[in-house]
Design a protein around this motif. Structure first.
Motif, PDB file in Angstrom:
ATOM      1  N   ASP A 113       1.173  -1.276  -0.174  1.00 16.82           N
ATOM      2  CA  ASP A 113       0.043  -0.171  -0.018  1.00 16.82           C
ATOM      3  C   ASP A 113       0.387   0.987   0.259  1.00 16.82           C
ATOM      4  N   VAL A 114       0.877   1.949  -0.610  1.00 22.88           N
ATOM      5  CA  VAL A 114       1.013   3.429  -0.912  1.00 22.88           C
ATOM      6  C   VAL A 114       0.153   4.637  -0.736  1.00 22.88           C
ATOM      7  N   PRO A 115       0.566   5.821   0.555  1.00 23.96           N
ATOM      8  CA  PRO A 115      -0.774   6.590   0.717  1.00 23.96           C
ATOM      9  C   PRO A 115      -0.798   7.129  -1.155  1.00 23.96           C
ATOM     10  N   SER A 116      -2.254   8.064  -0.271  1.00 22.18           N
ATOM     11  CA  SER A 116      -3.592   8.951  -1.734  1.00 22.18           C
ATOM     12  C   SER A 116      -3.668  10.027  -0.994  1.00 22.18           C
ATOM     13  N   LYS A 117      -3.548  11.016  -1.777  1.00 20.18           N
ATOM     14  CA  LYS A 117      -4.696  12.148  -1.139  1.00 20.18           C
ATOM     15  C   LYS A 117      -5.241  12.668  -3.266  1.00 20.18           C
ATOM     16  N   MET A 118      -6.653  12.678  -2.575  1.00 22.90           N
ATOM     17  CA  MET A 118      -7.322  13.713  -3.601  1.00 22.90           C
ATOM     18  C   MET A 118      -7.684  15.262  -3.658  1.00 22.90           C
ATOM     19  N   ALA A 119      -7.620  15.594  -4.879  1.00 22.37           N
ATOM     20  CA  ALA A 119      -8.455  16.421  -5.204  1.00 22.37           C
ATOM     21  C   ALA A 119      -9.803  17.028  -6.205  1.00 22.37           C
ATOM     22  N   ILE A 120     -10.508  17.342  -6.586  1.00 24.31           N
ATOM     23  CA  ILE A 120     -10.824  17.971  -7.205  1.00 24.31           C
ATOM     24  C   ILE A 120     -10.995  19.162  -8.169  1.00 24.31           C
ATOM     25  N   PHE A 121     -10.977  18.806  -9.420  1.00 26.70           N
ATOM     26  CA  PHE A 121     -10.110  20.390 -10.289  1.00 26.70           C
ATOM     27  C   PHE A 121     -11.720  20.549 -11.343  1.00 26.70           C
ATOM     28  N   ASP A 122     -12.003  21.720 -10.807  1.00 27.23           N
ATOM     29  CA  ASP A 122     -13.562  22.186 -11.455  1.00 27.23           C
ATOM     30  C   ASP A 122     -12.738  22.963 -13.044  1.00 27.23           C
ATOM     31  N   GLY A 123     -11.233  22.956 -13.792  1.00 25.75           N
ATOM     32  CA  GLY A 123     -11.295  23.478 -15.041  1.00 25.75           C
ATOM     33  C   GLY A 123     -10.560  25.255 -14.511  1.00 25.75           C
ATOM     34  N   ASN A 124     -10.626  26.030 -13.702  1.00 27.06           N
ATOM     35  CA  ASN A 124     -10.739  27.256 -12.536  1.00 27.06           C
ATOM     36  C   ASN A 124      -9.360  26.740 -12.062  1.00 27.06           C
ATOM     37  N   GLU A 125     -10.235  25.604 -10.554  1.00 25.20           N
ATOM     38  CA  GLU A 125      -9.094  26.112  -9.595  1.00 25.20           C
ATOM     39  C   GLU A 125      -9.519  24.542  -8.826  1.00 25.20           C
ATOM     40  N   LEU A 126      -8.720  24.032  -7.895  1.00 26.49           N
ATOM     41  CA  LEU A 126      -9.070  22.463  -7.347  1.00 26.49           C
ATOM     42  C   LEU A 126     -10.195  23.171  -6.226  1.00 26.49           C
ATOM     43  N   THR A 127     -11.095  22.388  -6.167  1.00 28.42           N
ATOM     44  CA  THR A 127     -13.150  23.126  -5.446  1.00 28.42           C
ATOM     45  C   THR A 127     -13.014  22.167  -4.493  1.00 28.42           C
ATOM     46  N   PHE A 128     -12.317  20.827  -4.236  1.00 25.60           N
ATOM     47  CA  PHE A 128     -11.847  19.802  -2.952  1.00 25.60           C
ATOM     48  C   PHE A 128     -10.752  19.512  -3.191  1.00 25.60           C
ATOM     49  N   GLU A 129      -9.618  19.945  -1.021  1.00 24.48           N
ATOM     50  CA  GLU A 129      -8.428  19.095  -1.320  1.00 24.48           C
ATOM     51  C   GLU A 129      -9.036  17.976  -0.356  1.00 24.48           C
ATOM     52  N   GLU A 130      -8.126  17.116  -0.247  1.00 20.61           N
ATOM     53  CA  GLU A 130      -8.461  15.833   0.757  1.00 20.61           C
ATOM     54  C   GLU A 130      -7.653  16.527   1.426  1.00 20.61           C
ATOM     55  N   SER A 131      -7.608  16.262   3.016  1.00 23.25           N
ATOM     56  CA  SER A 131      -6.890  16.323   3.576  1.00 23.25           C
ATOM     57  C   SER A 131      -5.955  15.159   4.854  1.00 23.25           C
ATOM     58  N   SER A 379     -14.645  22.487 -20.731  1.00 24.56           N
ATOM     59  CA  SER A 379     -13.234  23.012 -21.834  1.00 24.56           C
ATOM     60  C   SER A 379     -12.204  22.226 -21.337  1.00 24.56           C
ATOM     61  N   LEU A 380     -12.677  21.513 -20.423  1.00 18.83           N
ATOM     62  CA  LEU A 380     -11.127  20.547 -19.791  1.00 18.83           C
ATOM     63  C   LEU A 380     -11.055  19.627 -20.913  1.00 18.83           C
ATOM     64  N   ALA A 381      -9.689  19.361 -20.930  1.00 16.40           N
ATOM     65  CA  ALA A 381      -9.084  18.124 -22.221  1.00 16.40           C
ATOM     66  C   ALA A 381      -9.384  17.106 -21.156  1.00 16.40           C
ATOM     67  N   ILE A 382      -9.016  16.705 -19.894  1.00 16.03           N
ATOM     68  CA  ILE A 382      -8.077  15.350 -19.503  1.00 16.03           C
ATOM     69  C   ILE A 382     -10.059  14.999 -18.198  1.00 16.03           C
ATOM     70  N   ASN A 383      -9.849  14.034 -17.842  1.00 20.32           N
ATOM     71  CA  ASN A 383     -10.726  13.198 -16.900  1.00 20.32           C
ATOM     72  C   ASN A 383     -10.119  13.674 -15.978  1.00 20.32           C
ATOM     73  N   SER A 384      -8.948  12.912 -15.516  1.00 20.33           N
ATOM     74  CA  SER A 384      -8.060  13.620 -14.386  1.00 20.33           C
ATOM     75  C   SER A 384      -6.660  13.076 -15.068  1.00 20.33           C
ATOM     76  N   ILE A 385      -5.678  13.637 -13.688  1.00 22.88           N
ATOM     77  CA  ILE A 385      -4.039  13.610 -13.345  1.00 22.88           C
ATOM     78  C   ILE A 385      -3.821  13.380 -12.598  1.00 22.88           C
ATOM     79  N   SER A 386      -2.757  11.525 -12.631  1.00 22.26           N
ATOM     80  CA  SER A 386      -2.830  10.747 -11.282  1.00 22.26           C
ATOM     81  C   SER A 386      -1.289  10.056 -11.229  1.00 22.26           C
ATOM     82  N   SER A 387      -1.034  10.574  -9.735  1.00 25.84           N
ATOM     83  CA  SER A 387       0.819   9.847 -10.125  1.00 25.84           C
ATOM     84  C   SER A 387       0.585   8.894 -10.182  1.00 25.84           C
ATOM     85  N   LEU A 388       1.886   8.003 -10.542  1.00 29.02           N
ATOM     86  CA  LEU A 388       2.381   6.324 -10.556  1.00 29.02           C
ATOM     87  C   LEU A 388       2.663   5.787  -9.813  1.00 29.02           C
TER      88      LEU A 388
END
Length: 509
Positions: A113-131, A379-388
């Motif tokens: 297991d490797v820790p992960s942390k999620m955020a949500i982007f609306d095309g302008n800013e991060l609208t949710f940032e996991e703590s 206007s967003l060209a992507i569905n997600s970006i993730s660090s692998l």
């Protein structure tokens, strides 16, 4: 211990006990086992079918698996520097009992297991940032969305509770001739209704707020299926289950399950492209006529063909995904079923992320999010970006900070242009692109899924994808196909398409 825990443990025991081979008692009119079985496709569905067919028919049958590409299908990895990274199906739910059994049986293990942390982007800013703090996340969700988040988990759990019945049914040898009958056995009319309502319609009717659906549910649907909350409710529930805790992957790559299943089933892999399947008849003893299936294929030595008693097609029979023709069948079998598959492009980038693209003023060294999901913004060209992280986590592994070069995976509906990549990344050392027709376009009302049975002993495994596409769904369809093949070969119909199984099995347990 809660009632739910007891229920899950019971189902887990049933799922793991299914490895014991059932008795192979045949019907009086047919005592011999089949001699040869063909499987078209060596993804998780085809390789799981080989495993289950070996269980059903024993060691005497020859199993040939045709694969024109690489074993694993949509489970694939990319080699970057000295490590492998998942470029295809990457997560497994803790209640996926078939996948769990495969890993245990094959001597594989979950990836560290490797820790992960999620955020949500609306095309302008991060609208949710996991703590990093669970209680902070809970309070943020309560403040913004009330009890919507908790209620969503309860709804998904209620769907999973019914879904888990399939392991019990398959343990007792029950199988189904259509996707609709299989779903009805799991959850009755409620499950069938989930095929004909969008996820958004179901959640609004359940009292969820539109803001919660737009801000939280939509990004989950986009990362898992590349589509919005206008997908069907059943596949939507599967998608939301993919946001649960406890998700895991196989150490060394999920595709190792496929190669392991082939090895364990002692199946022969034929590196060839199947071009046609036809039905042939041959005279048998006492004036009877026996039917076979002729599989035509093109391999390294050119065109060839072979006869089989049973054939399982474990590749999508849809435009752009298959060119298999069917001849000699009455009624005719379609080469391509209606509907189309959704394109998702997986772009792996070895580079440094430009976090200003995400509308944040943080320093790269302070940006600790590993997964950035997106809302439904045209206007967003992507569905997600993730660090692998690598498929195998070496000792003392530590995730590189965002300020350094590392591997990122970007999901998008279309290939990314040079301009888009330059906007997203400060620097790029290498870029790999995979274009997947990964899952169907899910629309409502859902058209009738293709049948599991194309002909007497010719089965179509990928019909299950029109309910939902996932590794475990393919494994369930593989088990169902193996049971159907066994039942039809021995002319046994007592455990095919039976109703009220949940009530009936209370007397068998």
């Amino acid at each position: 211990m809660s009632l739910r825990t007891l229920s899950i443990n019971a189902f887990l025991l049933l799922g793991l006990c299914q490895v014991g081979r059932r008795g192979l008692a045949s019907a009086p009119e047919l005592t011999q086992q089949p001699k040869k079985i063909a499987i078209v496709g060596a993804g998780i569905g085809g390789t799981a079918a080989a495993y289950f067919l070996r269980q059903e028919f024993g060691p005497g049958v020859q199993i040939n698996v045709y694969e024109a590409g690489t074993v694993g299908g949509r489970l694939a990895t990319e080699s970057i520097r000295e490590y492998e990274y998942e470029s295809g199906g990457s997560i497994i739910h803790p209640l996926n009992l078939h996948m769990k059994h495969f890993v245990d049986k094959l001597g594989l293990s979950p990836r560290a297991d490797v820790p992960s942390k999620m955020a949500i982007f609306d095309g302008n800013e991060l609208t949710f940032e996991e703590s990093d703090w669970y209680i902070v996340n809970v309070l943020r969700m309560l403040w913004r969305y009330g009890f919507n988040f908790l209620r969503m988990h309860l709804w998904v759990e209620s769907v999973l509770d019914k879904f888990m019945r399939i392991y019990q049914y398959q343990q007792f040898g029950y199988c189904f001739t259509s996707v609709e009958r299989l779903l009805h056995a799991m959850g009755g009319d409620d499950f069938l209704s989930l095929l004909n309502l969008t996820l958004e319609e179901t959640m609004l009717a359940g009292g969820f707020s539109q803001a919660f659906i737009n801000d939280i549910v939509t990004p989950i649907a986009r990362v898992n299926y590349g589509q919005s909350v206008r997908i069907g409710s059943f596949v939507g529930a599967v998608s939301l289950a993919g946001a649960d805790s406890g998700l895991w992957a196989v150490d060394g790559g999920n595709k190792k399950v496929c190669s392991g299943l082939l090895y364990h089933s002692k199946a022969d892999v034929i590196p060839a492209r199947v071009t046609a399947i036809s039905v042939k008849t041959r005279p048998a003893k006492r004036g009877a006529v026996t039917s076979f299936y002729e599989v035509n294929y093109v391999g390294e030595s050119g065109p060839a063909h072979s006869l089989y008693d049973i054939v399982i097609v474990a590749t999508p029979l849809h435009q752009d995904l298959s060119d298999i023709s069917f001849s000699g069948f009455s009624p005719p079998i379609r080469s391509h079923f209606s509907g189309r598959y959704h394109q998702t492009v997986a772009t792996l980038v070895l580079g440094q992320l430009n976090i200003s693209y995400l509308g944040t003023g943080q320093k790269p060294s302070d940006f600790t999010f590993t997964d950035v999901l997106t809302t439904d913004n045209k206007s967003l060209a992507i569905n997600s970006i993730s660090s692998l992280d690598p498929t195998h986590i070496p000792p003392r592994y530590k995730q590189p900070p965002t300020s350094q070069t590392k591997v990122w995976k970007v999901f998008s509906p279309e290939p990314l242009t040079e301009s888009q990549l330059s906007e997203m990344f400060v620097s790029r050392e290498q870029v790999w692109e995979r274009r997947w027709l990964a899952y169907p376009v899910y629309r409502t009302p859902q058209r009738q899924a293709p049948p599991f049975i194309l002909h007497d002993r010719l089965f179509y495994l990928n019909a299950i994808e029109w309910a939902a596409s996932a590794m475990e769904m393919s494994a369930i369809a593989a088990r169902n196909a193996a049971l159907l093949a066994h039942r039809r070969w021995h002319s046994q119909t007592d455990r095919v398409d039976q109703e009220d199984l949940h009530t009936r099995l209370r007397g068998e347990l």
